[in-house]
Scaffold this motif. Structure first.
Motif, PDB file in Angstrom:
ATOM      1  N   ALA A 183       0.852  -1.187   0.000  1.00 31.20           N
ATOM      2  CA  ALA A 183       0.000   0.000   0.000  1.00 31.20           C
ATOM      3  C   ALA A 183       0.891   1.241   0.000  1.00 31.20           C
ATOM      4  N   LEU A 184       0.327   2.374  -0.349  1.00 34.30           N
ATOM      5  CA  LEU A 184       1.053   3.639  -0.315  1.00 34.30           C
ATOM      6  C   LEU A 184       0.554   4.436   0.885  1.00 34.30           C
ATOM      7  N   LEU A 185       1.503   4.945   1.653  1.00 31.04           N
ATOM      8  CA  LEU A 185       1.156   5.769   2.810  1.00 31.04           C
ATOM      9  C   LEU A 185       1.458   7.221   2.469  1.00 31.04           C
ATOM     10  N   ALA A 186       0.506   8.083   2.734  1.00 31.94           N
ATOM     11  CA  ALA A 186       0.694   9.502   2.454  1.00 31.94           C
ATOM     12  C   ALA A 186       1.608  10.096   3.520  1.00 31.94           C
TER      13      ALA A 186
END
Length: 119
Positions: free
Chosen positions: A111-114
């Motif tokens: 996943a991509l974390l902001a």
């Protein structure tokens, strides 16, 4: 000692064996929304009780309790020893994951974390 059994005793033993197999087996075959018990399975087929299950043909679904195992195209092979045997013409295992239309890299991020930056 004689190993001969009268016909009624042999029939009773066969019926008891079939009933015990039905009780311990959770496998079911579903055809047109109706589930029927499966007596036993092997690599390329399964068997059912001909007294309880009508003659089956075509596409069926195989379940273990509530878990959908496979979708099968079947053909009746033989009726012997109080069971109707069916062979798979085609068998498709049921997957719990959605199919991908691309190759996923082994080290790809999950996943991509902001990054939280103040403005």
């Amino acid at each position: 000692m004689s190993t001969f059994l009268p016909k009624d005793v042999q029939a009773g033993l066969d019926a008891a064996r079939r009933q015990a197999a039905r009780k311990r087996n959770r496998l079911r075959v579903e055809v047109d929304g109706t589930r029927h018990p499966v007596l036993r399975t092997w690599d390329n087929g399964f068997s059912v009780d001909p007294e309880q299950v009508p003659l089956l043909r075509g596409l069926v679904d195989l379940y273990d309790g509530a878990v959908h195992l496979r979708r099968c195209l079947i053909v009746a092979a033989a009726e012997e020893d109080g069971e109707t045997r069916y062979d798979y013409k085609r068998m498709t295992e049921i997957s719990t994951e959605q199919p991908l239309d691309f190759a996923r890299a082994e080290n790809a991020p999950v996943a991509l974390l902001a990054h939280d930056t103040p403005e």
